[in-house]
Design an enzyme around this catalytic site. Sequence first.
Site, PDB file in Angstrom:
ATOM      1  N   GLU A   1      -3.172   2.395   9.912  1.00 19.65           N
ATOM      2  CA  GLU A   1      -3.102   2.153   8.461  1.00 19.65           C
ATOM      3  C   GLU A   1      -3.120   0.656   8.153  1.00 19.65           C
ATOM      4  O   GLU A   1      -3.791   0.214   7.223  1.00 19.65           O
ATOM      5  CB  GLU A   1      -1.850   2.798   7.876  1.00 19.65           C
TER       6      GLU A   1
ATOM      7  N   GLU B   1       0.843  -1.197   0.000  1.00 17.62           N
ATOM      8  CA  GLU B   1       0.000   0.000   0.000  1.00 17.62           C
ATOM      9  C   GLU B   1       0.882   1.252   0.000  1.00 17.62           C
ATOM     10  O   GLU B   1       1.746   1.407   0.860  1.00 17.62           O
ATOM     11  CB  GLU B   1      -0.907   0.030   1.231  1.00 17.62           C
TER      12      GLU B   1
ATOM     13  N   GLU C   1      -9.929  -3.182   4.275  1.00 18.98           N
ATOM     14  CA  GLU C   1     -10.126  -3.077   2.832  1.00 18.98           C
ATOM     15  C   GLU C   1      -9.931  -4.422   2.139  1.00 18.98           C
ATOM     16  O   GLU C   1     -10.690  -4.776   1.242  1.00 18.98           O
ATOM     17  CB  GLU C   1      -9.189  -2.030   2.249  1.00 18.98           C
TER      18      GLU C   1
END
Length: 130
Positions: free
Chosen positions: A77, A36, A84
């Site tokens: 995060e 990411e 997600e």
Amino acid sequence: MSTLDPVNPQKSRRGLDRIWHATLISVDGFRAGWREAAFRQEVLCAVVMLPGAFWVGQTWVETALLAAVVILVMVVELLNTGIEAAIDRVGPEWHSFSKSAKDVGSAAVLLSIILCSGVWVAALWQRFAR
């Protein structure tokens, strides 16, 4: 496989074997997070800010707080990335629940960044406004 065998072999591990495999799983988690861009950016900031915490912090408590809020951003995060990934596994189609889950995860990241920024601004102000 019998009905007594766990679906997840990690559950049957004990002692150092469990710790070793849990460490390997965590390393895989860091690798997934590294894919990411946002996590990579936060790691880059941490590479600068964590040593900076020792310079800006005037006591061990200040240093610990400055370091902790930087680590907190990365923790949130990684959790957001996990949310997600789980949502994306369910299916690629748009759904309001999926959108809400992703939006809430993103909001959590934003709040952690605001908290980190506020703590650092206050510490820098305290250090250099004298």
